[in-house]
Structures are given as structure tokens and as C-alpha cells.
Scaffold this active site. Sequence first.
Site, mmCIF file in Angstrom:
data_model
loop_
_atom_site.group_PDB
_atom_site.id
_atom_site.type_symbol
_atom_site.label_atom_id
_atom_site.label_comp_id
_atom_site.label_asym_id
_atom_site.label_seq_id
_atom_site.Cartn_x
_atom_site.Cartn_y
_atom_site.Cartn_z
ATOM 1 N N SER A 80 0.826 -1.209 0.000
ATOM 2 C CA SER A 80 0.000 0.000 0.000
ATOM 3 C C SER A 80 0.862 1.261 0.000
ATOM 4 C CB SER A 80 -0.895 0.020 1.238
ATOM 5 O OG SER A 80 -1.648 -1.154 1.337
HETATM 6 N N1 SAH Z 1 -1.047 -4.933 3.867
HETATM 7 C C1 SAH Z 1 -0.336 -5.249 2.648
HETATM 8 C C2 SAH Z 1 -1.136 -4.850 1.430
HETATM 9 C C3 SAH Z 1 -1.130 -5.966 0.426
HETATM 10 S S1 SAH Z 1 -2.259 -5.849 -0.904
HETATM 11 C C4 SAH Z 1 1.047 -4.626 2.655
HETATM 12 O O1 SAH Z 1 1.345 -3.816 3.540
HETATM 13 O O2 SAH Z 1 1.850 -4.975 1.809
HETATM 14 C C5 SAH Z 1 -3.638 -6.789 -0.311
HETATM 15 C C6 SAH Z 1 -3.386 -8.224 0.061
HETATM 16 O O3 SAH Z 1 -4.657 -8.788 0.435
HETATM 17 C C7 SAH Z 1 -2.851 -9.111 -1.059
HETATM 18 O O4 SAH Z 1 -1.677 -9.739 -0.642
HETATM 19 C C8 SAH Z 1 -3.972 -10.118 -1.298
HETATM 20 O O5 SAH Z 1 -3.523 -11.401 -1.651
HETATM 21 C C9 SAH Z 1 -4.655 -10.143 0.060
HETATM 22 N N2 SAH Z 1 -6.030 -10.644 0.051
HETATM 23 C C10 SAH Z 1 -7.019 -10.446 -0.865
HETATM 24 N N3 SAH Z 1 -8.141 -11.111 -0.517
HETATM 25 C C11 SAH Z 1 -7.865 -11.727 0.674
HETATM 26 C C12 SAH Z 1 -8.617 -12.576 1.532
HETATM 27 N N4 SAH Z 1 -9.873 -12.947 1.276
HETATM 28 N N5 SAH Z 1 -8.014 -13.018 2.662
HETATM 29 C C13 SAH Z 1 -6.723 -12.685 2.952
HETATM 30 N N6 SAH Z 1 -5.971 -11.901 2.168
HETATM 31 C C14 SAH Z 1 -6.527 -11.424 1.033
#
Ligand code: SAH
Length: 230
Positions: A80
Site C-alpha cells: 500500500s
Molecule cells: N497490507 C499489505 C497490502 C497488500 S495488498 C502490505 O502492507 O503490503 C492486499 C493483500 O490482500 C494481497 O496480498 C492479497 O492477496 C490479500 N487478500 C485479498 N483477498 C484476501 C482474503 N480474502 N483473505 C486474505 N488476504 C486477502
Amino acid sequence: MASGDKSMIGRARGGSEGVGMTSRRTRERLVEAIAAQGVNDARVLDALREVPRHLFIDEALQSRAYDNTPLPIGHGQTISQPWVVARMSELLLEPGVPERVLEIGTGSGYQAAILAHLVPQVYTVERIGALVPQARQRLRQARLYNVHIRHGDGYQGWPEYSPYDGIILTAAPHSIPEPLLDQLAVGGRMVAPIGGAGYQELLVIDKTAEGIEQHRAAGVTFVPMVHGRG
Ligand code: SAH
């Protein structure tokens, strides 16, 4: 809500200072930019200073680690934008420091690392299996030991450690998933992007004895929350 026992809160030290494009001065410029965008909580700004974002990004992109932008982390996902990480953390802390926070969407582990500086215990769920060991390794490298990662479907939350005083979603569902509301403590707060692909409302949801109160904090863009494990 806990008083925020500092002794339980991990600290990033050693081996992570970085040089040149990843130096402390570069990091400080990012913190100043985020403060200028309206993030006032000194605890959050300190956490941003402490966590080396370049550790959570592939080497090829490290020169951009302290730009205030999202960056790709593989598997079609992104780390993010630092401003969003800061603002969501600030909103989560507003009612008081939560004892236990649940994050949905571990991704790179960066948001979890910021939270690890701010609250005693962080639980985080990621649906893409390959991202889990990578995030674990990065958090260890950052010397943060109060983050617990699970490979699972975040739509189900992580019932074993519920209720949580704070829940943060870093992937966007169309509506607030009911199991997550159930796992939020009374007096607890959820911060979540809600909406379709491309644009969502960042909602702040407070669970009180009388029910749910919510307000809109910003317009944001997150990757969609996807059902099932990947
Ligand atoms: N907090 C992260 C942001 C990653 S982007 C950071 O600081 O890097 C969002 C993430 O949510 C992705 O890795 C994606 O695989 C995950 N995601 C999407 N749907 C999800 C679900 N149902 N359960 C768990 N993770 C999920």
C-alpha cells in the site's frame, strides 16, 4: 483497550538502516510528506521512521521504497501507499491503543510491521500461500516478533484469537464481511476500504453496546478482497 505495554512491542534494530536511496534521511523526507498530508499522530510517524520499507520490497524496486506510492509485490498485489498505511493506522489508534489487531491481507508485511510498533499483538491473514513465508522472513529481518501470520481466507477472519480491539482490511470487499464484524470487540474499531474495483470508501466502523456506527474517512484504491485461499 490496553494501555500499550511498550515491553511487548517489537523494535526494528540493526542491519536495516540502509544507505543512499534507502537511508534514514530518505525515510525522513517521506515522513514529512505524510505529515504534510494531514497525519498528525506522532506514534504513527515514529513507526514510519522506524520501519525500513525497503526490506518489504523486491530489490529491483528498492530505489523507490520511500516514494509515497504503492508498488508491485508480485502475484498481482501491491504494497500500500505509505500515506494510506499511516492514515489507517492513525484511525485505528484514535479510540485508544488496541491490545490485539487483526489485519486482512498481509501482502508484503509492511502494514503489519507498522502496527507491530504501535500495538502489543498483530494477527494477519493472507490468502496467497507464497506471500506468507516471505512476509514472515521480512518481519524477522525487521526484528518484529509480535506479528502472527496465517495462510487463510480473510472473509472468515481468525476466530481463535477473537475478539479483536481493532480490525484493518488492506484488500477491499463489496460490503463489510459479517464474520469480521462478529470478531470485533464491543468498543473496537474496524478500518476498511469498501466498494468495487478501482475506487472504494475508507470506512471507520465502531462497534458499541448499542450497535454499529460508521463514517467515511477518505476515498481510496485497494486491490479487491478475493474469496478462498490462493
Ligand atoms: N497490507 C499489505 C497490502 C497488500 S495488498 C502490505 O502492507 O503490503 C492486499 C493483500 O490482500 C494481497 O496480498 C492479497 O492477496 C490479500 N487478500 C485479498 N483477498 C484476501 C482474503 N480474502 N483473505 C486474505 N488476504 C486477502
